[in-house]
Design an enzyme around this catalytic site. Structure first.
Site, PDB file in Angstrom:
ATOM      1  CD  GLU A 136      -2.524   1.285   2.668  1.00  0.00           C
ATOM      2  OE1 GLU A 136      -3.706   1.978   2.768  1.00  0.00           O
ATOM      3  OE2 GLU A 136      -2.005   0.728   3.575  1.00  0.00           O
ATOM      4  CG  ASP A 171      -6.565   4.300   1.969  1.00  0.00           C
ATOM      5  OD1 ASP A 171      -7.366   5.189   1.834  1.00  0.00           O
ATOM      6  OD2 ASP A 171      -6.179   3.943   2.908  1.00  0.00           O
ATOM      7  CD  GLU A 233      -6.843   1.937   6.800  1.00  0.00           C
ATOM      8  OE1 GLU A 233      -5.785   1.243   7.407  1.00  0.00           O
ATOM      9  OE2 GLU A 233      -6.505   2.260   5.761  1.00  0.00           O
TER      10      GLU A 233
END
Length: 251
Positions: A136, A171, A233
């Site tokens: 990520e 993300d 998240e």
């Protein structure tokens, strides 16, 4: 759309097994977590079986109290591989689909070579358990000095490793802060993506505020044919249950 509760942030005041149960009551379709290692895997597995929620993923350990992983640190390869082994064993025991291998704070060619080698090791070990390895990009404002910061850098690393079970964790929060053009990047990178997460920008709060229009983004992701749960998240202000208006609307 389906949604996963990231229990590193949501219901973080509860023990992990109880947070899993809270996510079920709230209407989430799956859960994910950061570092579950303080809880017995059997207790987590029991909560997952009881609720019927899949655990989408977990992270390799921080390494240090203020760390963000070890896998790009050339002087800590044995520790990094022990962290990979720990994460894969825990994921296999609870039936988690993915392990996020955290790079840590590092820079330069030696760090990249180390990260590639440790990812190759992780992918080989994960393959034996049908687990996907995720990496990520994390923005430099929240984590100055983190090795992996952009999607282009991540794809380059993935290409060098060349493992079929190595995927990108996309993300939307981190991508927007570092690169922008979230929907265009989703379109281009979708075949390489293993999991999608989201939070508001710039405060990393619930997705019904901030500069990104998540009603549009969620609809666009659905139009692209992505069917897996999207990971919530974000950092709730106050009690998690009071921040879930977006979830009701997204249904």
């Amino acid at each position: 759309m389906k949604f996963s509760a990231n229990l590193g942030f949501l219901w973080s005041d509860l023990p992990l097994p109880e947070a899993i149960r809270a996510a079920k009551v709230a209407g989430f379709d799956a859960v994910e977590c950061h570092w579950p290692y303080g809880y017995a895997a059997q207790d987590v597995k029991t909560a997952l079986l009881e609720t019927g929620l899949p655990m989408l993923g977990l992270n390799t350990s921080r390494g240090d109290a203020d760390g963000m992983g070890l896998s790009a640190l050339p002087d800590r390869v044995p520790e990094a591989r022990a962290a990979v082994d720990q994460a894969i064993a825990y994921a296999a025991e609870i039936g988690a689909a993915n392990v996020h291998v955290m790079a840590g704070f590092a820079e330069g060619d030696a760090a990249r070579e180390c990260f590639v080698q440790n990812l190759s090791y992780a992918c080989a070990e994960a393959f034996r358990h049908n687990i996907t390895v995720l990496i990520e990009p994390i923005n430099r404002y929240d984590a100055p000095g983190y090795f992996l910061q952009t999607t282009d850098q991540a794809i380059s690393v993935m290409d060098e490793v060349g493992a079929a079970n190595l995927k990108l964790m996309f993300d939307c929060y981190h991508v927007q802060r570092m690169e922008g053009a979230v929907t265009q990047r989703l379109e281009r990178l979708l075949p390489r993506i293993g999991h999608i997460q989201f939070a508001s920008v710039p405060d990393r709060g619930p997705p019904d505020q901030g500069e990104l229009n998540y009603d549009y983004i969620f609809s666009h992701i659905a139009d692209l044919g992505y069917k897996a749960p999207l990971g919530a998240e974000y950092k709730p202000i106050g009690h998690t249950d009071d921040t879930l208006r977006w979830l009701v609307r997204a249904r």
